[in-house]
Design a protein around this motif. Structure first.
Motif, PDB file in Angstrom:
ATOM      1  N   ILE A 158       0.848  -1.280   0.006  1.00  0.00           N
ATOM      2  CA  ILE A 158       0.021   0.121   0.235  1.00  0.00           C
ATOM      3  C   ILE A 158       0.952   1.236  -0.005  1.00  0.00           C
ATOM      4  CG2 ILE A 158      -1.887   1.118   1.199  1.00  0.00           C
ATOM      5  CD1 ILE A 158      -2.478  -1.332   2.737  1.00  0.00           C
ATOM      6  N   PRO A 159       0.627   2.249  -0.874  1.00  0.00           N
ATOM      7  CA  PRO A 159      -0.481   2.401  -1.686  1.00  0.00           C
ATOM      8  C   PRO A 159      -0.158   1.430  -3.123  1.00  0.00           C
ATOM      9  CG  PRO A 159       0.800   4.172  -2.112  1.00  0.00           C
ATOM     10  CD  PRO A 159       1.439   3.500  -0.892  1.00  0.00           C
ATOM     11  N   ILE A 160       0.730   1.064  -3.515  1.00  0.00           N
ATOM     12  CA  ILE A 160       1.062   0.230  -4.760  1.00  0.00           C
ATOM     13  C   ILE A 160       1.763  -0.889  -4.387  1.00  0.00           C
ATOM     14  CG2 ILE A 160       0.569   2.111  -6.334  1.00  0.00           C
ATOM     15  CD1 ILE A 160       3.371   2.138  -6.819  1.00  0.00           C
TER      16      ILE A 160
ATOM     17  N   SER B 162      -2.375  -3.403  -9.377  1.00  0.00           N
ATOM     18  CA  SER B 162      -2.658  -3.666  -7.841  1.00  0.00           C
ATOM     19  C   SER B 162      -3.769  -2.394  -7.422  1.00  0.00           C
ATOM     20  CB  SER B 162      -1.501  -3.602  -6.845  1.00  0.00           C
ATOM     21  OG  SER B 162      -0.974  -2.135  -6.943  1.00  0.00           O
ATOM     22  N   TRP B 163      -4.340  -2.699  -6.309  1.00  0.00           N
ATOM     23  CA  TRP B 163      -5.118  -1.479  -5.992  1.00  0.00           C
ATOM     24  C   TRP B 163      -5.031  -1.612  -4.214  1.00  0.00           C
ATOM     25  CZ3 TRP B 163      -8.960  -3.134  -2.718  1.00  0.00           C
ATOM     26  CH2 TRP B 163      -9.605  -4.480  -2.727  1.00  0.00           C
ATOM     27  N   SER B 164      -5.357  -0.496  -3.756  1.00  0.00           N
ATOM     28  CA  SER B 164      -5.467  -0.476  -2.146  1.00  0.00           C
ATOM     29  C   SER B 164      -6.655   0.538  -1.946  1.00  0.00           C
ATOM     30  CB  SER B 164      -4.107   0.018  -1.666  1.00  0.00           C
ATOM     31  OG  SER B 164      -3.802   1.320  -1.962  1.00  0.00           O
ATOM     32  N   LYS B 165      -7.231   0.219  -0.614  1.00  0.00           N
ATOM     33  CA  LYS B 165      -8.053   1.381  -0.142  1.00  0.00           C
ATOM     34  C   LYS B 165      -7.718   1.373   1.309  1.00  0.00           C
ATOM     35  CE  LYS B 165     -12.015  -1.823   0.802  1.00  0.00           C
ATOM     36  NZ  LYS B 165     -13.372  -1.858   0.370  1.00  0.00           N
TER      37      LYS B 165
ATOM     38  N   ASN C 293      -3.308   0.967  -9.310  1.00  0.00           N
ATOM     39  CA  ASN C 293      -2.334   1.209 -10.230  1.00  0.00           C
ATOM     40  C   ASN C 293      -2.563   0.245 -11.423  1.00  0.00           C
ATOM     41  OD1 ASN C 293       0.441   0.531 -11.207  1.00  0.00           O
ATOM     42  ND2 ASN C 293       0.890  -1.208  -9.607  1.00  0.00           N
ATOM     43  N   TRP C 294      -2.413   0.750 -12.549  1.00  0.00           N
ATOM     44  CA  TRP C 294      -2.836   0.148 -13.828  1.00  0.00           C
ATOM     45  C   TRP C 294      -1.412   0.081 -14.789  1.00  0.00           C
ATOM     46  CZ3 TRP C 294      -7.539  -1.544 -16.039  1.00  0.00           C
ATOM     47  CH2 TRP C 294      -8.642  -1.194 -15.239  1.00  0.00           C
ATOM     48  N   ASP C 295      -0.312   0.049 -14.102  1.00  0.00           N
ATOM     49  CA  ASP C 295       0.805   0.146 -14.786  1.00  0.00           C
ATOM     50  C   ASP C 295       1.080  -0.831 -15.615  1.00  0.00           C
ATOM     51  OD1 ASP C 295       3.971   1.432 -14.493  1.00  0.00           O
ATOM     52  OD2 ASP C 295       4.076  -0.606 -14.649  1.00  0.00           O
TER      53      ASP C 295
ATOM     54  N   TYR D 278      -5.779  -4.342   0.370  1.00  0.00           N
ATOM     55  CA  TYR D 278      -5.072  -4.544  -0.845  1.00  0.00           C
ATOM     56  C   TYR D 278      -5.177  -5.493  -1.591  1.00  0.00           C
ATOM     57  CZ  TYR D 278      -1.547  -7.376   1.785  1.00  0.00           C
ATOM     58  OH  TYR D 278      -1.258  -8.607   2.325  1.00  0.00           O
ATOM     59  N   LYS D 279      -5.152  -5.425  -3.127  1.00  0.00           N
ATOM     60  CA  LYS D 279      -4.980  -6.688  -3.974  1.00  0.00           C
ATOM     61  C   LYS D 279      -4.026  -6.452  -5.030  1.00  0.00           C
ATOM     62  CE  LYS D 279      -6.304 -10.543  -5.485  1.00  0.00           C
ATOM     63  NZ  LYS D 279      -6.171 -11.843  -4.741  1.00  0.00           N
TER      64      LYS D 279
END
Length: 211
Positions: free
Chosen positions: A34-36, A43-46, A146-148, A170-171
């Motif tokens: 987190i955050p990436i 990945s994503w996080s909240k 994160n769309w990298d 996170y995922k």
């Protein structure tokens, strides 16, 4: 480096120098998620930060111009493209076990949509494309997508502070963005700085030499 890139970096530096920052978290341990999470393609996080925490840090209702994340290792020009960040007010103070999915980002305000290069240890600042107006009473929830799409070694690690509740999820995956997949809840929440306009703006600049 192109002059336009140098100008953008200079304007960001000037923005930080004339801003106020409010810190939540002082932990020295690091995590990758987190955050990436740069080890994977996507990945994503909240994360939730409560109104009481924001207030204890000294923040009052008003404009938020950016976020700072504390990097604990020393990435070297680690470029991440297509980073999307969203914020909203929320009355939730933690995530229950069933709150392990990525929320609909249309319910949030998008505050960042660009690449970011991580370079060196310490605080890294993400300056918003549009400010977020905190109402001073609700908690805030931050979603980072994160769309990298590419793995590169040397990714950043982030300092975190352990909380008593699950206030982060996170995922991460390879090959495709994990928007529909359930994530992992954690109490290890990254240290953060909230960036606001300066309450004591600098005086006018004096021209000391021609351009």
């Amino acid at each position: 480096m192109k002059r336009t890139t140098l100008l953008i970096l200079l304007l960001m530096l000037i923005g930080i120098m004339t801003a106020e920052v409010y810190t939540i978290g002082d932990g020295a341990s690091t995590q990758n998620y987190i955050p990436i999470y740069g080890l994977y393609d996507y990945s994503w996080s909240k994360v939730i930060y409560t109104a009481s925490e924001l207030g204890s840090a000294g923040l009052t209702a008003g404009q938020i111009d950016g976020l700072g994340f504390q990097v604990g290792n020393t990435p070297s020009n680690y470029a991440t493209i297509d980073q999307r960040v969203y914020i909203r007010h929320t009355t939730a103070g933690l995530y229950a076990a069933e709150d392990n999915t990525l929320p609909d980002n249309t319910a949030f305000q998008q505050v960042y949509n660009a690449g970011y290069t991580w370079n060196g240890t310490g605080w890294h600042y993400l300056m918003f494309i549009t400010p977020f107006m905190w109402n001073g009473t609700d908690n805030i929830e931050i979603v980072w997508e994160n769309w990298d799409g590419t793995y590169v070694s040397g990714y950043p690690n982030f300092n975190y502070t352990a909380t008593t509740d699950m206030q982060a999820v996170y995922k991460y995956t390879d090959n495709s963005f994990p928007g529909a997949l359930t994530g992992t809840l954690t109490a290890n929440r990254p240290n953060i700085q909230i960036v606001t306009p300066s309450v004591n703006p600098p005086g006018p600049a004096n021209l000391v030499a021609p351009a």
